[in-house]
Design a protein around this motif. Structure first.
Motif, short mmCIF file in Angstrom:
data_model
loop_
_atom_site.label_atom_id
_atom_site.label_comp_id
_atom_site.label_asym_id
_atom_site.label_seq_id
_atom_site.Cartn_x
_atom_site.Cartn_y
_atom_site.Cartn_z
N ASP A 56 0.84 -1.19 0.00
CA ASP A 56 0.00 0.00 0.00
C ASP A 56 0.88 1.24 0.00
O ASP A 56 2.04 1.20 0.42
N TYR A 57 0.30 2.36 -0.43
CA TYR A 57 1.05 3.60 -0.59
C TYR A 57 1.87 3.97 0.64
O TYR A 57 3.04 4.35 0.53
N GLU A 58 1.29 3.81 1.84
CA GLU A 58 2.00 4.26 3.04
C GLU A 58 3.20 3.40 3.38
O GLU A 58 4.02 3.77 4.22
N ALA A 88 8.18 5.91 5.35
CA ALA A 88 7.26 4.83 5.72
C ALA A 88 7.75 4.21 7.02
O ALA A 88 8.95 4.16 7.27
N CYS A 110 6.85 0.88 9.96
CA CYS A 110 6.07 -0.29 10.35
C CYS A 110 6.73 -0.91 11.57
O CYS A 110 7.86 -0.57 11.92
#
Length: 126
Positions: free
Chosen positions: A19-21, A107, A109
């Motif tokens: 996904d973009y993020e 980004a 995560c």
């Protein structure tokens, strides 16, 4: 984090699509975490962050990566100065309206998501 590992026929290799993020993370792994040694280095950094609370930084081309106990942050530097005049022209007389950014794309995560992605990537590359 949703992502897909697929073969790109134009590039002739596997790539991670996210996904973009999470694009910067997927691009970094696809382009620079491609051999056994680099995969082991990233997994070791993730373990150090999780168990020893140590941060590790990597610089790969336009990517700056920080792996810490909070997770991974990937920044992809982009030089937009070459497109600055073209973009200013779109705003006609608003010369001061647009300033080229060098911040790039970022980004983040968690460590668990990073480790899962790296392990799946390793499985595909074997």
């Amino acid at each position: 984090m949703d992502y897909e590992i697929a073969f790109d026929q134009e590039e002739g290799r596997y790539q991670i699509y996210a996904d973009y993020e999470f694009t910067a993370i997927a691009e970094w792994i696809t382009q620079y975490v491609t051999d056994k040694e680099s995969i082991q280095r990233v997994l070791s950094a993730a373990r150090l962050a999780e168990y020893e609370k140590e941060s590790t930084q990597f610089k790969h081309g336009p990517f700056e990566v920080v792996i810490s106990e909070e997770g991974v942050m990937v920044s992809r530097q982009m030089d937009m100065s070459s497109a600055e005049e073209e973009i200013k022209a779109m705003f006609d007389s608003q010369d001061s309206f647009y300033r080229a950014s060098t911040d790039g794309i970022q980004a983040e995560c968690g460590l668990e998501d990073l480790v899962d992605m790296i392990e799946n990537w390793h499985d595909v590359l074997q």
